[in-house]
Design an enzyme around this catalytic site. Sequence first.
Site, PDB file in Angstrom:
ATOM      1  N   GLY A  24       0.823  -1.210   0.000  1.00 44.98           N
ATOM      2  CA  GLY A  24       0.000   0.000   0.000  1.00 44.98           C
ATOM      3  C   GLY A  24       0.852   1.253   0.000  1.00 44.98           C
ATOM      4  N   GLY A  26       1.787   3.241  -2.316  1.00 43.39           N
ATOM      5  CA  GLY A  26       1.600   4.243  -3.352  1.00 43.39           C
ATOM      6  C   GLY A  26       0.954   5.527  -2.889  1.00 43.39           C
ATOM      7  CG  ASP A  74      -5.036  -7.782  -5.158  1.00 47.56           C
ATOM      8  OD1 ASP A  74      -5.109  -7.633  -3.910  1.00 47.56           O
ATOM      9  OD2 ASP A  74      -6.037  -7.940  -5.881  1.00 47.56           O
ATOM     10  CB  VAL A  75      -2.042  -7.559  -0.037  1.00 49.38           C
ATOM     11  CG1 VAL A  75      -0.911  -6.544  -0.151  1.00 49.38           C
ATOM     12  CG2 VAL A  75      -3.378  -6.890   0.253  1.00 49.38           C
ATOM     13  CB  SER A 153      -7.841   0.324  12.023  1.00 47.20           C
ATOM     14  OG  SER A 153      -8.806   1.344  12.191  1.00 47.20           O
ATOM     15  CE1 TYR A 166     -10.143  -0.728   7.309  1.00 42.69           C
ATOM     16  CE2 TYR A 166     -10.786   0.297   9.383  1.00 42.69           C
ATOM     17  CZ  TYR A 166      -9.868   0.132   8.362  1.00 42.69           C
ATOM     18  OH  TYR A 166      -8.675   0.822   8.395  1.00 42.69           O
ATOM     19  CB  ALA A 169     -10.679  -7.031   8.479  1.00 44.38           C
ATOM     20  CE  LYS A 170      -6.934  -2.172   8.543  1.00 43.73           C
ATOM     21  NZ  LYS A 170      -5.570  -2.285   7.952  1.00 43.73           N
TER      22      LYS A 170
END
Length: 263
Positions: A24, A26, A74-75, A153, A166, A169-170
Amino acid sequence: MNRQLPPTAPSPAWSQSRTAIVTGGGSGIGLAIARRLAAEGAAVAVLDRDAAAAKAAADGITAAGGHALGLTADVAERASIDDAVAQVRERLGRPTILVTSAGLDGFDRFLTIAPSTWDRILAVNLTGTFHCCQAVVPDMVEQKWGRIVTISSSSAQTGNPLMTHYSAAKAGVVGFTKALALELGPEGITVNTIPPGFVDTPMLRRSETRGFLGKGVGQHESTTPVRRVGLPEDIAAACAYLVREEAGYITGQVIAVNGGRTT
């Protein structure tokens, strides 16, 4: 027992050249981390789904006097990560620093979350972290030295409405980090996580535009103890310390960088 302690005023650069991978990289937090690690002497592979962004980031680092390589990856796709890591080994050397900053957010009421959306959020944020670590750890084991920093996060710590996928996942990233740290410690590898708080990134501004931040970023500045929004460079500074030689006794930790919003 006498033990050799690290110097009291260490140089920001490593005693030997290190190769770092930043996913990530970029834009946003990942870009700031890639720039910071390059400035401190690492050769940095910038991985991003956006090929143009990865190349622009690497070109910018090189123009500033650093050593960088931009790669499309793409992870969520293991083959993509394996291919990128192979290129890093060939062109920069064996990676011993990994920062997993690639992420994907989402705002959906729980009962409207499609299974495909749930799967995609977890694939990028959690499974992607797994893919990257499993692809790079063998290089660290061989070198008997490694630094992994996962970017989780504050949503993992507090939860957020409309972000059950989200946040889950975090939170998984936090648990993954703690378990991996215990397993890899004997190999000379540390694993820590940084859960950013309210940080001014393109992702945050997109959320603002979509109306998910109430009255906007300014409203949240006033409720942050340090009275400002975070910057990607704030996260990069913490990350830069965690990957240094003298941070070798810090592992399995959640290093929150959030201006005091979560304590």
